[in-house]
Structure formats: C-alpha cells, structure tokens
Scaffold this motif. Structure first.
Motif, PDB file in Angstrom:
ATOM      1  N   GLN A  51     -40.071  29.661 -57.643  1.00 50.22           N
ATOM      2  CA  GLN A  51     -39.632  30.884 -56.962  1.00 50.22           C
ATOM      3  C   GLN A  51     -40.746  31.477 -56.117  1.00 50.22           C
ATOM      4  OE1 GLN A  51     -37.927  33.076 -60.536  1.00 50.22           O
ATOM      5  NE2 GLN A  51     -36.908  34.113 -58.845  1.00 50.22           N
ATOM      6  N   LEU A  52     -41.925  31.606 -56.711  1.00 49.25           N
ATOM      7  CA  LEU A  52     -43.050  32.229 -56.022  1.00 49.25           C
ATOM      8  C   LEU A  52     -43.496  31.394 -54.831  1.00 49.25           C
ATOM      9  CD1 LEU A  52     -45.017  33.307 -59.212  1.00 49.25           C
ATOM     10  CD2 LEU A  52     -43.837  34.839 -57.626  1.00 49.25           C
ATOM     11  N   ALA A  53     -43.544  30.074 -55.012  1.00 49.30           N
ATOM     12  CA  ALA A  53     -43.933  29.201 -53.902  1.00 49.30           C
ATOM     13  C   ALA A  53     -42.912  29.259 -52.780  1.00 49.30           C
ATOM     14  CB  ALA A  53     -44.100  27.774 -54.413  1.00 49.30           C
ATOM     15  N   ALA A  54     -41.627  29.284 -53.142  1.00 56.41           N
ATOM     16  CA  ALA A  54     -40.573  29.346 -52.123  1.00 56.41           C
ATOM     17  C   ALA A  54     -40.601  30.668 -51.371  1.00 56.41           C
ATOM     18  CB  ALA A  54     -39.205  29.140 -52.770  1.00 56.41           C
ATOM     19  N   ALA A  55     -41.120  31.719 -52.013  1.00 54.34           N
ATOM     20  CA  ALA A  55     -41.218  33.034 -51.365  1.00 54.34           C
ATOM     21  C   ALA A  55     -42.439  33.138 -50.466  1.00 54.34           C
ATOM     22  CB  ALA A  55     -41.261  34.126 -52.421  1.00 54.34           C
ATOM     23  N   LEU A 108     -32.230  29.025 -55.468  1.00 56.76           N
ATOM     24  CA  LEU A 108     -32.295  28.245 -54.234  1.00 56.76           C
ATOM     25  C   LEU A 108     -33.689  28.306 -53.627  1.00 56.76           C
ATOM     26  CD1 LEU A 108     -28.938  29.348 -52.558  1.00 56.76           C
ATOM     27  CD2 LEU A 108     -29.328  27.566 -54.266  1.00 56.76           C
ATOM     28  N   LYS A 109     -34.099  27.182 -53.037  1.00 52.68           N
ATOM     29  CA  LYS A 109     -35.405  27.126 -52.377  1.00 52.68           C
ATOM     30  C   LYS A 109     -35.414  27.942 -51.087  1.00 52.68           C
ATOM     31  CE  LYS A 109     -36.792  23.198 -50.485  1.00 52.68           C
ATOM     32  NZ  LYS A 109     -37.332  21.826 -50.367  1.00 52.68           N
ATOM     33  N   ALA A 110     -34.274  28.004 -50.416  1.00 47.18           N
ATOM     34  CA  ALA A 110     -34.165  28.739 -49.157  1.00 47.18           C
ATOM     35  C   ALA A 110     -32.774  29.321 -49.032  1.00 47.18           C
ATOM     36  CB  ALA A 110     -34.463  27.813 -47.975  1.00 47.18           C
ATOM     37  N   ASP A 111     -32.636  30.304 -48.158  1.00 44.56           N
ATOM     38  CA  ASP A 111     -31.342  30.967 -47.994  1.00 44.56           C
ATOM     39  C   ASP A 111     -30.255  29.996 -47.560  1.00 44.56           C
ATOM     40  OD1 ASP A 111     -32.465  33.407 -48.668  1.00 44.56           O
ATOM     41  OD2 ASP A 111     -32.966  33.894 -46.590  1.00 44.56           O
ATOM     42  N   ASP A 112     -30.617  28.993 -46.740  1.00 42.03           N
ATOM     43  CA  ASP A 112     -29.631  28.055 -46.200  1.00 42.03           C
ATOM     44  C   ASP A 112     -29.626  26.717 -46.930  1.00 42.03           C
ATOM     45  OD1 ASP A 112     -32.087  27.211 -45.387  1.00 42.03           O
ATOM     46  OD2 ASP A 112     -31.560  26.917 -43.271  1.00 42.03           O
ATOM     47  N   THR A 137     -38.957  19.402 -55.455  1.00 39.89           N
ATOM     48  CA  THR A 137     -38.568  20.429 -54.495  1.00 39.89           C
ATOM     49  C   THR A 137     -39.433  20.437 -53.242  1.00 39.89           C
ATOM     50  OG1 THR A 137     -39.994  22.049 -55.614  1.00 39.89           O
ATOM     51  CG2 THR A 137     -37.676  21.943 -56.303  1.00 39.89           C
ATOM     52  N   GLY A 138     -40.572  19.733 -53.281  1.00 40.65           N
ATOM     53  CA  GLY A 138     -41.459  19.731 -52.132  1.00 40.65           C
ATOM     54  C   GLY A 138     -42.244  21.018 -51.973  1.00 40.65           C
ATOM     55  N   LEU A 139     -42.294  21.849 -52.998  1.00 41.45           N
ATOM     56  CA  LEU A 139     -43.050  23.098 -52.955  1.00 41.45           C
ATOM     57  C   LEU A 139     -44.479  22.869 -53.450  1.00 41.45           C
ATOM     58  CD1 LEU A 139     -40.227  25.411 -54.326  1.00 41.45           C
ATOM     59  CD2 LEU A 139     -41.121  25.409 -51.990  1.00 41.45           C
ATOM     60  N   LYS A 140     -45.373  23.784 -53.072  1.00 43.44           N
ATOM     61  CA  LYS A 140     -46.788  23.600 -53.357  1.00 43.44           C
ATOM     62  C   LYS A 140     -47.325  24.691 -54.278  1.00 43.44           C
ATOM     63  CE  LYS A 140     -46.925  20.152 -50.448  1.00 43.44           C
ATOM     64  NZ  LYS A 140     -47.005  18.760 -50.961  1.00 43.44           N
ATOM     65  N   ALA A 141     -48.124  24.271 -55.248  1.00 38.17           N
ATOM     66  CA  ALA A 141     -48.838  25.196 -56.122  1.00 38.17           C
ATOM     67  C   ALA A 141     -49.952  24.422 -56.820  1.00 38.17           C
ATOM     68  CB  ALA A 141     -47.910  25.819 -57.153  1.00 38.17           C
ATOM     69  N   ARG A 142     -51.044  25.098 -57.128  1.00 36.99           N
ATOM     70  CA  ARG A 142     -52.088  24.482 -57.934  1.00 36.99           C
ATOM     71  C   ARG A 142     -51.675  24.572 -59.396  1.00 36.99           C
ATOM     72  NH1 ARG A 142     -54.414  27.149 -54.013  1.00 36.99           N
ATOM     73  NH2 ARG A 142     -54.402  29.109 -55.195  1.00 36.99           N
ATOM     74  N   VAL A 143     -51.795  23.475 -60.117  1.00 40.84           N
ATOM     75  CA  VAL A 143     -51.409  23.435 -61.526  1.00 40.84           C
ATOM     76  C   VAL A 143     -52.669  23.299 -62.371  1.00 40.84           C
ATOM     77  CG1 VAL A 143     -50.027  22.276 -63.287  1.00 40.84           C
ATOM     78  CG2 VAL A 143     -49.190  22.389 -60.927  1.00 40.84           C
ATOM     79  N   VAL A 144     -52.884  24.247 -63.265  1.00 44.60           N
ATOM     80  CA  VAL A 144     -54.096  24.300 -64.087  1.00 44.60           C
ATOM     81  C   VAL A 144     -53.703  24.299 -65.558  1.00 44.60           C
ATOM     82  CG1 VAL A 144     -56.161  25.637 -64.672  1.00 44.60           C
ATOM     83  CG2 VAL A 144     -55.323  25.597 -62.304  1.00 44.60           C
ATOM     84  N   THR A 145     -54.337  23.427 -66.343  1.00 43.42           N
ATOM     85  CA  THR A 145     -54.109  23.402 -67.783  1.00 43.42           C
ATOM     86  C   THR A 145     -55.258  24.130 -68.465  1.00 43.42           C
ATOM     87  OG1 THR A 145     -52.924  21.287 -67.639  1.00 43.42           O
ATOM     88  CG2 THR A 145     -53.772  21.926 -69.802  1.00 43.42           C
ATOM     89  N   ARG A 146     -54.967  25.351 -68.951  1.00 43.04           N
ATOM     90  CA  ARG A 146     -56.019  26.173 -69.556  1.00 43.04           C
ATOM     91  C   ARG A 146     -55.374  27.329 -70.299  1.00 43.04           C
ATOM     92  NH1 ARG A 146     -59.709  27.735 -65.086  1.00 43.04           N
ATOM     93  NH2 ARG A 146     -60.202  25.509 -65.194  1.00 43.04           N
ATOM     94  N   SER A 168     -34.888  34.775 -63.503  1.00 43.56           N
ATOM     95  CA  SER A 168     -35.384  34.850 -62.121  1.00 43.56           C
ATOM     96  C   SER A 168     -35.874  36.249 -61.751  1.00 43.56           C
ATOM     97  CB  SER A 168     -34.287  34.425 -61.138  1.00 43.56           C
ATOM     98  OG  SER A 168     -33.343  35.460 -60.918  1.00 43.56           O
ATOM     99  N   LEU A 169     -35.549  37.256 -62.555  1.00 42.51           N
ATOM    100  CA  LEU A 169     -35.883  38.634 -62.194  1.00 42.51           C
ATOM    101  C   LEU A 169     -37.385  38.932 -62.209  1.00 42.51           C
ATOM    102  CD1 LEU A 169     -32.995  40.660 -63.887  1.00 42.51           C
ATOM    103  CD2 LEU A 169     -33.137  39.744 -61.561  1.00 42.51           C
ATOM    104  N   PRO A 170     -38.186  38.410 -63.173  1.00 43.21           N
ATOM    105  CA  PRO A 170     -39.620  38.732 -63.148  1.00 43.21           C
ATOM    106  C   PRO A 170     -40.295  38.380 -61.826  1.00 43.21           C
ATOM    107  CG  PRO A 170     -39.039  37.779 -65.260  1.00 43.21           C
ATOM    108  CD  PRO A 170     -37.828  37.637 -64.382  1.00 43.21           C
ATOM    109  N   ALA A 171     -40.015  37.194 -61.291  1.00 37.18           N
ATOM    110  CA  ALA A 171     -40.650  36.799 -60.031  1.00 37.18           C
ATOM    111  C   ALA A 171     -40.179  37.663 -58.868  1.00 37.18           C
ATOM    112  CB  ALA A 171     -40.370  35.321 -59.737  1.00 37.18           C
ATOM    113  N   ARG A 172     -38.969  38.208 -58.973  1.00 42.73           N
ATOM    114  CA  ARG A 172     -38.461  39.079 -57.912  1.00 42.73           C
ATOM    115  C   ARG A 172     -39.222  40.410 -57.855  1.00 42.73           C
ATOM    116  NH1 ARG A 172     -33.266  37.186 -56.187  1.00 42.73           N
ATOM    117  NH2 ARG A 172     -32.489  35.516 -57.548  1.00 42.73           N
ATOM    118  N   LEU A 173     -39.931  40.761 -58.936  1.00 39.64           N
ATOM    119  CA  LEU A 173     -40.709  41.995 -58.945  1.00 39.64           C
ATOM    120  C   LEU A 173     -42.100  41.827 -58.336  1.00 39.64           C
ATOM    121  CD1 LEU A 173     -39.874  43.561 -62.434  1.00 39.64           C
ATOM    122  CD2 LEU A 173     -38.983  44.197 -60.205  1.00 39.64           C
TER     123      LEU A 173
END
Length: 418
Positions: A247-251, A176-180, A275-284, A221-226
């Motif tokens: 997950q990381l962006a939503a957190a 989920l993107k958010a708790d609610d 999802t409307g979430l933000k992140a820089r996307v790099v191809t490398r 989902s567990l790796p991002a939770r760490l």
C-alpha cells in the motif's frame, strides 16, 4: 511360538485428511499454535486437496467448539476431559456431518480409525446416536465463554454480530495497486479497494498474475491510509506478510519494510516481486533498529489477533489472558522503539488486529505518558467508520455488517511535536 498378528483393516479413503485435522486441532488447543503454523507438519505427505480438507475440518470445528461440546456431553453418560482424544474425534466427526455435509457413513468410517479399543466403541456409540438425531444448524455458533465475557464491553449487538460472523465465510477484500488496475468485479468500500463477488480461487482472478492487487481486509488497509501523503520516508515496522508495505509503495512513499522474521520477510519480497513495487526489506528487531529517522512509522504490532477470528477461529482459543498480557508488554516496547525513529513533525500510526483493550485503548494513554512529545491526531471517517471521541479508530463486530463486516482492529495516529 509367537501368536499370529491380526491383519489390520485398511483405513477408509480420506482417513489421512482426518488424522491431519486431529493433529491440527491438537496443535491449537493443547500447544496454542495457529493452523497455518501447524499445517506443514500435520499435513505432510497428503495430496493438496486432502491437506485443504484437513484444514477446513479443523477450522470449522474451532468455529463451533462450544456447541459441539454441548452435543457430545448430552450424548454421553459420563463426560470426558476437554482434551481427551475421544472428544477431539467426536468434534471433528460432528463438524463434518453438520457443516461440511459429509455423508454419515463416511463420517463414521473415517472417525473410527483415529481411536482404538474401548475408545473406538465409545466413539462409534456416541457418533451413531448423534447422527440418528436431529442435528442442529450451528450456522450461528456460540462464542467461547471467556471470549463472550471479555467482549461484553463492546455491547450485546457486537456479541450477536460476532456470532453471525463466526458462522459465515468472510468476504474476499483486495487492495489495488492503482486506481485503474485490472481487478475482479465487486463493490468498492474505499479508494483502491474491492470487495470481490467471485467465488473463484484467488490466483485465478483477473489481475492477480499481473500483480495489480493483493488480498487485504478493508480494516487491515486503514492503518496505511492514515500515513500522511507528504511523508517521504516511511518505515513499515513488523511488515510481514507485506500488505501495508505494498500500500505504502503504491502510494509513492520511499518504504523500508522491517520484520524480525526472515522467513516471513520472504513473503514480503515475493509480494513486491509479483506486484512490481519497490521497498527495502530489512530483517531486524525493531527494538534494535537505530540511527535512522523517518517521516512516518507504521507499527502494525504483533498481538493476540482476536480481531481476525472469522478468518482464524483458533485465535479465540489461543488468546489467553497470559498471551494478551505478553503481547501488550511487547507492543509497549515496540511503540517506544518506533517513537525514537520518528522525526519531529512526523507520524506514528499504531495498529493491532485485536479486540482486546489491553492491545489498543489502554496502550495509547500509557504511551503518551511515557512519550510526552507525542499527541493523538484525530482520524478521519473511513467507509462510514467514525473515530472515537479520543480520536482513534476502533472496529468491532457489527460494523459494516450489511456489507459483509470487517476484521476487528484498533488504529491510532500519533504525531510527534517535540
């Protein structure tokens, strides 16, 4: 004067899907491709429903290959080669009759056009003989011999659980993107997680169009939770298709999503847009990504993917010792590259969706020997899954079995002290 050619009997309805399934099976077993990678070419020109049927037939066949071969060999006077077309066609035919409950007349009618001449007579004879017999259930199929031997280190209970998982359709997990966030009904096994009970298609479920969630197995989902909550700048290395980036962006992290494959990065961008979430996307290539330092790096490294066998049964046949060794070498290179991008005091979370120790338990001690400034940070217990005595998480078949099970995973949290 040329002889008049015999008119060809039109193929039975549905034969196109079976031809495509045969191509998919050939791509996996002879060229070590994945079904997803082979599907566009194999199913080209088919209606969407026929393309889905072709993939279903091929996938269900791969789930039960040792059992199907035992049936075929028992019905033949002389065995045929493992990759012989006759065997391939018989495997597909039996799968349809046993697992997909296709009527026997349709099984025969769509199998025979796939072979010619004496092979046609042989296929007709063998499949007719088998269809007249009491076909086994095969809901708990055998593992390939090489896999069973390798995975014996996880214990007999894990092997038995793997057989059960192989014969069942895995549950649908969403993050989920958010708790609610509006989401389908189901059971939560961890924060911002739902194991969905509905059998509807993913895109028709509540909250999909609004971008409230994305499909992601709980284990994945567990790796991002760490990743520590106070890590501001985070690199998601090998990010595609983007579940961990989301997950990381939503957190609330400032996320850079990096992947070598530009086509797969388009999936990351599409998921971010939905999802409307933000992140820089790099191809490398991570090994050539220099000049930045991050508070945390998440490396879900390329691997044999044997931990995803219940969703991708072809992984059981692609993961040869050579592939595992090649992946382990690549992982070591990526780990060293990722280590150079972690700030002092920062975190490196290493994960693979593999059940092979070479791609997990054996990687971490070797990494620490090469990078003495790092140490293992013991993982917490998640959803009843406790860390090993070494501090890492190892998810094997049988864990949370009563809840529907999990993909196989290895996850280690490494902290840079110097």
């Amino acid at each position: 004067m040329p002889r008049p050619q015999k008119s060809r009997t039109p193929d039975a309805a549905g034969t196109g899907a079976r031809r495509a399934a045969l191509k998919l099976l050939d791509a996996v077993l002879r060229r070590a491709e994945t079904i997803d990678a082979a599907a566009p070419a194999a199913t080209k020109g088919l209606k969407p429903e026929d393309a889905r049927l072709a993939q279903a037939i091929a996938g269900e066949t791969l789930r039960r290959l040792p059992d199907l071969d035992a049936l075929i060999d028992g019905a033949m006077e002389r065995p045929v080669a493992e990759d012989a077309k006759v065997r391939m066609v018989l495997r597909l035919a039996l799968t349809q009759a046993i697992t997909l409950e296709i009527p026997h007349h349709a099984v025969v009618a769509t199998a025979l056009p796939l072979v010619e001449g004496g092979q046609r007579r042989l296929v007709h004879g063998v499949i007719s003989k088998l269809l007249k017999s009491d076909l086994p259930d095969l809901s708990k199929p055998q593992l390939p011999k090489a896999i069973a031997e390798r995975w014996s280190l996880w214990g007999e209970d894990a092997l038995e659980a793997a057989r059960t998982m192989l014969g069942e359709r895995p549950p649908l997990d969403i993050s989920l993107k958010a708790d609610d966030a509006t989401a389908p009904e189901g059971k939560s096994l961890a924060p911002r997680h739902v194991r969905v009970t509905s059998g509807d298609s993913v895109t028709s479920l509540p909250g999909f169009d609004e971008g409230n969630w994305w499909v992601q197995d709980l284990a994945a989902s567990l790796p991002a939770r760490l990743i520590p909550a106070n890590a501001r700048r985070v690199l998601d290395a090998c990010a595609a298709p983007g579940g961990k980036t989301l997950q990381l962006a939503a957190a609330g992290h400032d996320v850079t999503a990096l992947d070598l494959n530009g086509r797969r990065n388009e999936r990351v961008r599409q998921n971010l847009e939905r999802t409307g979430l933000k992140a820089r996307v790099v191809t490398r290539d991570l090994r050539r990504h220099k000049g930045e330092a991050f508070d945390a790096v998440l490396l879900d490294a390329p691997c044999s993917a044997t931990g995803t066998f219940r969703r991708h049964p072809e992984s059981l046949y692609r993961a040869s010792p050579r592939i595992i060794a090649e992946m382990a070498e690549l992982q070591a290179q990526l780990l060293d590259a990722a280590a150079g991008l972690v700030k002092v005091g920062g975190s490196l979370v290493f994960a693979t969706c593999s059940l092979e120790p070479e791609e997990g338990e054996l990687q971490v001690p070797a990494f620490l020997a090469r990078n003495p400034g790092f140490r293992i940070e013991p993982a917490p217990t998640f959803a009843g899954i406790a860390p090993s005595s070494k501090g890492w998480l190892r998810i094997t078949p049988g864990m949370l079995e009563a809840e529907g099970g999990l993909d196989g995973f290895f996850i280690a949290h490494l902290v840079r002290d110097a």
